[in-house]
Write a protein that holds these residues in place. Structure first.
Motif, short mmCIF file in Angstrom:
data_model
loop_
_atom_site.label_atom_id
_atom_site.label_comp_id
_atom_site.label_asym_id
_atom_site.label_seq_id
_atom_site.Cartn_x
_atom_site.Cartn_y
_atom_site.Cartn_z
N ARG A 90 -36.15 1.13 11.30
CA ARG A 90 -35.30 2.30 11.39
C ARG A 90 -33.91 2.04 10.80
O ARG A 90 -33.40 2.83 10.01
N ARG A 91 -33.29 0.89 11.18
CA ARG A 91 -31.90 0.67 10.75
C ARG A 91 -31.80 0.45 9.26
O ARG A 91 -30.90 0.94 8.60
N MET A 92 -32.78 -0.30 8.76
CA MET A 92 -32.80 -0.52 7.30
C MET A 92 -32.95 0.82 6.58
O MET A 92 -32.26 1.09 5.60
N ALA A 93 -33.86 1.67 7.09
CA ALA A 93 -34.09 2.96 6.45
C ALA A 93 -32.81 3.80 6.50
O ALA A 93 -32.45 4.44 5.50
N ALA A 94 -32.14 3.77 7.64
CA ALA A 94 -30.89 4.52 7.75
C ALA A 94 -29.88 4.00 6.76
O ALA A 94 -29.15 4.77 6.11
N ALA A 95 -29.84 2.67 6.60
CA ALA A 95 -28.90 2.07 5.66
C ALA A 95 -29.20 2.50 4.23
O ALA A 95 -28.30 2.59 3.39
N MET A 96 -30.47 2.79 3.94
CA MET A 96 -30.84 3.23 2.60
C MET A 96 -30.55 4.71 2.39
O MET A 96 -30.87 5.26 1.34
N GLY A 97 -30.02 5.37 3.40
CA GLY A 97 -29.63 6.76 3.23
C GLY A 97 -30.66 7.76 3.70
O GLY A 97 -30.53 8.95 3.43
N ILE A 98 -31.67 7.30 4.41
CA ILE A 98 -32.64 8.25 4.96
C ILE A 98 -32.07 8.82 6.25
O ILE A 98 -31.58 8.07 7.10
N ARG A 99 -32.14 10.16 6.37
CA ARG A 99 -31.63 10.77 7.62
C ARG A 99 -32.72 10.64 8.67
O ARG A 99 -33.62 11.47 8.77
#
Lengths: 432, 544
Positions: free
Chosen positions: B427-436
């Motif tokens: 989740r955190r990596m995905a958020a860091a990549m700009g995924i809402r």
């Protein structure tokens, strides 16, 4: 009431005043209404069947009040929702009797809910009217059974199949709980007493809410291909019936090949299916909506008016509720009081015209006399009566065909006992 | 509507006029043909089941063309009797036009107090047999096939001459076989036929090889010659052997069918529970809402556009997906998102939601079952060898697989699927990549709920549409997802089909109740050995 309280307090000493207050409050509220408890599930799995009965009781209370109530007092319904939860039935029954002080309770559908409330009604000495066909093997002082006992439904149905359809092989299919298990035990003993061999009886149980009937219907088909006429006696309960009948229709089993006679399928259950492929399958009941009598026409018209829905169907447990309610009104009127012991003593012998043209009587064993009808399912979801008993059949609390109960009788008038052993001349239960 | 009614009445008038013109010669013909219907009609008018049955036997041997009309009318409940005059009438299939049963002449004024002739199963059986005997020479091959089947069942020796006549001119091979089998059935049981004929007939019946043939052979008359009895016993053994093999195939088929139902029910949960890790007790209610959507759609179609009925399921599918999807998103946004990482609270909250949804549906639609009809292409069955395959089950298997592969494509080939997998795995990596991630959570939950909704459309065909519909599936769904491996779609597929087939193979031996218990015990033991199911996957559930 305040004035009364004040006067009483002025005239008497402190102790006497308290007693008077309690007395005056008691009579004042009793003068207002007689409370009638309604103990039917309005949510959960049994809501499908029980909600209708709650409405039926409310309708009859409304009608009775229009006629001036009972003993000059209005009736007041106290409706509770035991939510298809068996222990909750006992809690709600206790609440109705102790907190709401109801004079009588109309309620329960499944046998397990009835068994759950029995100790409460015995302990608190109140009256329960139970309106659903059941497995028998029971008679309690505080309970009046207005639904069919096995000898008023299952056994006449089997007789009909053997005589009219010449059935020689029997499938006893049921849901896995107390009513089908006991009924099938009685039926098996009965069939064997008529000379049916063990290999010509197939017994099958399924869990509640069974929805995948493919294997079982295929088994029935196979069982039916032994060259003898075969019929299914179904004690399948509630919701599971719809997929069962759908599967029968899909696998092409018609009523002319293997008829199914059901004890739990009424007008209400058929409302959810297209009945055209089911035409000719049978049901055994003590009442059908399609029976033409002036009483029944009036009842159906009142029901449509009360529910404001001209499509609402009536069914057998509704008639049983109707009979029970009117018998209670008669008994209370005759006894001149709602006192539990007096009403229980008055009820046996009470006669009430049923909706199918006969007069049902409350018997000393707390069951009633009923006619038995066999109906065939029609394309419009109603039943066409193809056979009926000559007169009314008295309900038997204890089956003659079971080892454990064939010597037992229930008679609350003569023996004051629900399980009197006629060979030993003793009462087995603790008679009160 | 009014125009249609006017047209109809005009057509009926025309038909009535034609009937009157035709009636006189027809009645003359009837008498000359020697098919006097009067005795049969007198018996029908007596209004007792045994008299009606006797009348049907008379009718089935009659050569009068009216006989077929009368038998058909009787089985449809269109045969009416006037209790006063004992006259018998036939009501037309559509409309209220009446015709005299004996002559077929139209009756302009219906007598008062007409009552339909009553039927019970015995009469119905006799009517089927009579209709069979009478329509052996029908022009429509399907009718002839049906008639041959009816004669096979009734074994009415009186039908033999007609059967021979029908055989002589039959050209369709399938119907010819059926007619020959029907003739064989009569010969096997008739004591007047020669022994050689009867032996040949037994062989024909054995070749048919199904349960009806078995019933016939097991039911030989007691006075049959010994050779015939021996041949029949051999035949029974042979049929039983082949049926035993077919019954395995049948159980596997039933298993696949049950498996596909489990797959449909579980596949939405494989997203909300499997991929997102939400213990979603309201999943069954999404299925229920989908089924109710089907009911609402069908109800609207019935009242407003009956000709669309065949398409009702296709119309209900997208609506059910959208509706339950939106309900799912609302639940996720208002309740579940505050509870991520707290499985106990999620369980309780979603269970509460499920009760609320049930009671809401109960209040709106009432507690009773709702009727959801099956379009014609989903009713009935066809035969493959001795295996009877019902269309609704077949379509549900096809549909379940379609849904499964469509979902697989969404997860593996679309950007939404990519985001979902990314958020699931880290989740955190995905958020860091700009995924809402919040938005993806809502959409994923909506997707899972929507899939549950379209499962409801399919399940409305085989189960009750009642507020309790979902409860029956929630345990099975969790069982499938846990068994197959949380977070793996293929695991759900394999898990569902394995459990379905295992259940159906167990059922004939253990019974439905014990079979289910045995399966639960097996899964408990299996989970002890492999806590992550058949196909374990790394994902958020692993981190948690």
């Amino acid at each position: 009431m305040l004035g009364l309280l004040g006067r009483a307090a002025k005239g008497l000493g402190a102790l006497a005043a308290v007693a008077a207050v309690a007395g005056s409050v008691g009579t004042a509220s009793a003068q207002e209404t007689i409370k009638v408890g309604v103990l039917h599930s309005l949510s959960g799995t049994m809501a499908i069947s029980e909600t209708t009965l709650k409405d039926a009781v409310l309708m009859m209370i409304e009608e009775q009040n229009k006629k001036g109530g009972v003993l000059g007092k209005k009736l007041e319904a106290v409706v509770v929702d035991p939510a298809s939860n068996w222990p909750l039935f006992a809690e709600k029954a206790r609440e109705l009797i102790t907190k709401d002080k109801v004079s009588v309770v109309f309620g329960c559908w499944t046998s397990v809910s009835r068994k759950s409330v029995l100790p409460v009604f015995k302990e608190l000495n109140s009256i329960l009217f139970y309106p659903v066909q059941y497995e028998g093997e029971e008679s309690e002082r505080n309970v009046f059974y207005t639904g069919a006992a096995p000898n008023q439904q299952a056994i006449p149905a089997v007789d009909y199949l053997a005589k009219e359809e010449k059935v020689e092989r029997w499938v006893l299919a049921g849901t896995d709980y107390v009513y089908p298990r006991t009924t099938n035990k009685i039926l098996e003993a009965y069939l064997k007493s008529r000379g049916v061999k063990a290999e010509d009886i197939m017994i099958n149980y399924t869990p509640f809410g069974q929805s995948d009937w493919q294997t079982i219907v295929a088994d029935i088909k196979k069982f039916g291909s032994a060259g003898k006429k075969t019929a299914v006696v179904s004690t399948i309960n509630g919701d599971a019936n719809v997929p069962f009948y759908k599967e029968l229709a899909n696998q092409g089993i018609k009523a002319t090949d293997i008829p199914v006679v059901a004890f739990s399928v009424g007008e209400e259950e058929l409302a959810g299916i297209d009945t055209k492929p089911l035409v000719g399958h049978l049901a055994a009941w003590n009442y059908f909506e399609s029976i033409k009598t002036p009483e029944n026409d009036a009842f159906i018209a009142a029901w449509h008016a009360f529910t404001k829905n001209p499509k609402r169907v009536t069914n057998d447990p509704m008639e049983a509720t109707y009979i029970g309610f009117n018998m209670w009104v008669q008994a209370v009127t005759k006894a001149g009081t709602t006192d539990t012991d007096k009403v229980i003593a008055t009820l046996p012998g009470t006669k009430q015209p049923n909706l199918t043209g006969g007069v049902s009587e409350m018997l000393p064993n707390h069951h009633i006399t009923k006619p038995v009808f066999i109906g065939e399912i029609q394309g419009d979801g109603q039943f066409n009566v193809v056979w009926k008993t000559d007169g009314l059949v008295p309900g038997e609390a204890w089956s003659k065909y079971l080892e454990g109960s064939k010597n037992l009788v229930a008679d609350w008038v003569k023996y004051n006992c629900g399980n009197y052993d006629t060979t030993k001349n003793t009462c087995l239960g603790a008679a009160k | 509507m009014r125009l249609f009614r006017r047209l109809l009445s005009a057509a009926l008038l025309l038909a009535a006029a034609l009937l009157i013109a035709w009636a006189a010669p027809a009645s003359v013909r009837a008498q000359t043909a020697g098919g006097d219907l009067a005795p049969a009609l007198a018996k029908i008018a007596a209004d007792s089941y045994s008299d009606t049955e006797a009348a049907l036997v008379l009718l089935s041997a009659s050569t009068n063309p009216q006989a077929g009309v009368i038998v058909a009318a009787l089985s449809d409940g269109r045969l009416l009797v006037d209790p006063a005059t004992k006259a018998v009438y036939v009501r037309a299939k559509a409309g209220d036009a009446l015709a005299d049963a004996a002559t077929g002449a139209a009756v302009s004024v219906a007598p008062a107090g007409l009552k339909p002739v009553r039927l019970n199963n015995r009469v119905r059986r006799a009517a089927e047999a009579a209709a069979g005997a009478l329509s052996l020479l029908a022009p429509d091959p399907a009718k002839r096939l049906e008639a041959a089947g009816a004669v096979f069942k009734s074994r009415d020796a009186a039908a033999l001459p007609t059967l021979d006549a029908a055989l002589a001119k039959e050209t369709v091979p399938q119907v010819r076989d059926a007619l020959q089998q029907a003739k064989a059935a009569i010969l096997v049981t008739s004591s007047s036929a020669s022994e050689a004929d009867r032996l040949a007939a037994v062989n024909l019946v054995v070749a048919r090889g199904d349960q009806e043939a078995l019933a016939l052979l097991a039911n030989l008359p007691a006075d049959a010659p010994a050779s015939l009895k021996a041949a029949a016993a051999n035949g029974i053994a042979k049929i039983n052997r082949s049926l035993a093999i077919w019954s395995v195939a049948q159980n596997v088929w039933y298993g696949l069918s049950l498996g596909s139902v489990l797959l449909l029910a579980a596949i939405g949960l494989a997203i909300t529970f499997g991929v997102m890790g939400v213990i979603n007790m309201a999943h069954g209610e999404m299925v229920m809402l989908g089924a109710y959507t089907t009911y609402v759609v069908q109800d609207a179609i019935r009242t407003d556009a009956p000709w669309l009925f065949g398409w009702s399921l296709a119309i209900a599918l997208p609506l059910a997906f959208l509706f339950t999807g939106v309900v799912g998103i609302v639940i996720e946004r208002t309740v579940i998102r505050f509870l991520y990482g707290r499985p106990l609270e999620t369980l309780l909250a979603t269970w509460g939601i499920s009760l609320m949804l049930q009671q809401a549906v109960r209040s709106v639609f009432g507690p009773t079952n709702k009727e959801v009809g099956a379009p014609s292409w989903m009713s009935g069955a066809f035969q493959v060898g001795q295996l009877s395959i019902t269309y609704n089950r077949l379509w549900i298997i096809v549909f379940a697989l379609l849904v499964f592969f469509a979902l697989l494509v969404v997860l593996k080939r679309t950007s939404l699927g990519l985001y979902v997998r990314a958020v699931t795995q880290n989740r955190r990596m995905a958020a860091a990549m700009g995924i809402r991630t919040g938005r993806i959570d809502a959409l994923t939950f909506g997707l899972g709920s929507g899939i549950a909704g379209i499962a409801g459309v399919a399940l409305s065909q085989i189960d009750n549409v009642s507020p309790n519909l979902g409860q029956g599936y929630i345990i099975d769904s969790f069982m499938v997802v846990v068994f197959g491996g949380v977070g793996n779609l293929w695991g759900t597929l394999v898990g569902a089909l394995t459990l379905g087939v295992a259940n159906k193979l167990l059922e004939p031996f253990a019974g439905a109740v014990l079979g289910k218990i045995a399966l639960l015990v097996f899964i408990i033991l299996f989970i002890q050995k492999r806590p992550r199911g058949l196909f374990a996957l790394k994902g958020r559930s692993v981190e948690a």
